[in-house]
Design a protein around this motif. Structure first.
Motif: not given
Ligand SMILES: Cc1cc2nc3c(=O)[nH]c(=O)nc-3n(C[C@H](O)[C@H](O)[C@H](O)COP(=O)(O)OP(=O)(O)OC[C@H]3O[C@@H](n4cnc5c(N)ncnc54)[C@H](O)[C@@H]3O)c2cc1C
Ligand code: SF4
Ligand code: FES
Ligand code: FES
Lengths: 169, 330
Positions: A45-67
């Motif tokens: 959980g150290a990498c937790t950020v909020i994407v479109n209002g939801r908390r997620i683990n930023s280490c388990l997602t690709l940047a290009c999926m978040h255009d």
């Protein structure tokens, strides 16, 4: 791959290898090192950020999926001279020791309080339909995705408990 | 991580067409696939990102059930008012899984297809018939704390780690899929996952390139819903053993009961005989033991997981007492 991200209210452009995780994009390409890499596998959980209002683990997602996505990192939650209430509560309650897990804890707790406000239940809720104020047990369960190697848990719960009271009043 | 090409699909037909390429894989939440790609346990040559497909809704079906889009997140599904009210076992199972962050990303389709957490499957230096067919099974004779006690084979003793799938099995859900020809078909949860047999790398009956579009829940079963999960820490851990129980009482006797088990087999486990045995009878400790005897008749430990046999019995009995409100005024 070219990707536009709206980070902490600012439009940012990224042109990185498709393998770049959102966490590495933030830390290594965009200079936002507040989000931490503890495990890189969704386990801390150290990498937790909020994407479109939801908390997620930023280490388990690709940047290009978040255009086009809206991202809030710890840098967008508060600054040293303008701390968010949760940040203040962490300072007051000594909710950390080394501080490595803290940005993730605070991003996670910020979004967690919104989930609770929306009436989301947790595994320890006796009644799935009736979520009142968060007990310490509820806070611990809802924050279980954020590990703290220094084991500052009692003070983390105390800091969040105070913010729960504030949001309720 | 190995390199791959990235393709973002705009419609289900594009997604299945794009995924028909050799070495292609869908990516939804990415919480399992990317984890395995970082370790090079999986190395797709192409990722087909399905997140922008129109599969994010939960709709009521004509028969009074729910159609859950494949991209509905585990959080949204658990919090849906209808699911909380009518399929509480599913809400509870979802909420017992992973963490708040992961549930926000994890999708309905991805959760069903998550891979085993067998340590040797994750360790590319070790033989594993699932990762590399024919290489052997390092778990047999190794560390087996997480492994199966039911339905295992000499080729693989892995378990399916999903909590959600266990509840869906108890609810008799169906999986809707779209094939490369554009046609949709539905698969019963009972048939969806496979036992390992001599092809443990083949985990489901999905054909290459098939896209999960939805999971369909039949009309609400009523009754009391319980999900019990036993694990090595109180939260954010996979099940050692889990039990989904839905029981409807008919006066003092059990009108209907459904039971599914997690952490014990290569697929969510269910045993019709045990359910049939209990129907029409008053709940009692002895009856629950008889049900457990049936379910565990062929159970076999591997050493490190022998504890799961008595643990499953006790967890089952606790779940059944709660679901039938045994000893409580009706
Ligand atoms: C630290 C940690 C703890 C966890 N704890 C638990 C737990 O306690 N209980 C539990 O149940 N789970 C747990 N999980 C697993 C989690 O639930 C899964 O990772 C998640 O559900 C996978 O969903 P996803 O959408 O991210 O799948 P992805 O990673 O995107 O995909 C997984 C697989 O499914 C395929 N796929 C995805 N969607 C489709 C579709 N629509 N059609 C066809 N194929 C598709 C992908 O190609 C891939 O092979 C945990 C995970 C982590 C990292
Ligand atoms: S139990 Fe299955 S997944 Fe684990 S090492 Fe053996 S073959 Fe591989
Ligand atoms: S670094 Fe992402 S969860 Fe640990
Ligand atoms: S304060 Fe050190 S890890 Fe939490």
């Amino acid at each position: 791959m070219k990707t536009s991200l709206r980070i902490n209210g600012e439009e940012r452009q990224l042109d990185a290898d498709v393998r770049t995780t959102l966490l590495d994009a933030l830390r290594q390409h965009l200079g936002l090192t507040g989000s931490k890499k503890g495990c890189d596998h969704g386990q801390c959980g150290a990498c937790t950020v909020i994407v479109n209002g939801r908390r997620i683990n930023s280490c388990l997602t690709l940047a290009c999926m978040h255009d086009g996505d809206e991202i809030t990192t710890i840098e967008g939650i508060g600054t040293p001279d303008n701390l968010a209430p949760l940040q203040k509560a962490f300072v007051e309650h000594d909710g950390f020791q080394c501080g490595f897990c803290t940005p993730g804890q605070i991003c996670s707790a910020t979004a967690m309080l919104e989930e609770a406000k929306a009436g989301w239940p947790s595994f320890v809720s006796d009644d799935l339909d009736d979520i009142d104020t968060l007990s310490d047990e509820e806070i611990a369960e809802r924050m279980s995705g954020n590990l703290c190697r220094c084991s500052a848990y009692p003070n983390i719960v105390a800091a969040i408990r105070e913010s729960v009271k504030e949001t309720a009043s | 991580m190995r390199d791959f090409t990235y393709d973002r699909a705009a419609a289900t037909s594009d997604a299945v067409a794009s995924a028909s390429d050799e070495g292609a894989s869908f990516i939804a939440g990415g919480t399992n696939l990317l984890d395995l790609m970082k370790l090079e346990v999986m190395a797709p040559e192409k990722l087909v990102d399905i997140n922008r497909l129109d599969l994010h809704d939960i709709e009521e079906t004509d028969t009074g059930g729910l159609r859950v889009g494949a991209l509905v997140s585990n959080s949204d599904l658990a919090a849906d008012r209808r699911v909380r009210r009518d399929y509480a076992v599913l809400s509870r199972a979802l909420l017992s899984g992973a963490s708040g962050q992961l549930r926000n990303k994890a999708t309905t389709g991805g959760n069903l297809l998550q891979r085993t957490r067998c340590y040797y499957f994750y360790d590319t230096a070790m033989p594993c018939n699932k990762r590399q067919p024919g290489s052997g099974c390092a778990a047999i004779g190794g560390q087996t704390r997480l492994h199966a006690i039911l339905g295992a084979s000499e080729h693989c003793i892995a378990t399916h780690p999903s909590d959600m799938a266990v509840a869906m099995r108890a609810l008799d859900a169906e999986v809707e899929v779209e094939g490369t020809d554009g046609a949709r078909r539905t698969i019963q949860m009972a048939e969806f996952h496979r036992l390992p047999g001599d092809t443990p790398a083949v985990e489901t009956v999905l054909k290459a390139g098939e896209l999960i579009t939805a999971v369909i829940l039949p009309p609400p079963p009523g009754g009391r819903h319980v999900y019990r999960k036993v694990r090595d820490r109180a939260s954010y851990a996979f099940a050692l053993v889990s039990v989904a129980a839905v029981a409807r009482m008919d006066g003092d006797s059990i009108g209907d009961v459904r039971l599914a088990f997690g952490g014990v087999a290569h697929k969510p486990w269910r045993d019709d005989r045990a359910e049939a045995l209990m129907k029409g009878k008053a709940p009692s400790d002895a009856l629950f033991d008889e049900a457990a005897d049936l379910i565990l008749a062929d159970a076999r430990g591997q050493g490190g997981n022998d504890f799961k046999i008595p643990l499953l019995r006790r967890t089952l009995k606790a779940a059944l007492s709660e679901a039938t409100q045994m000893g409580e005024p009706q």
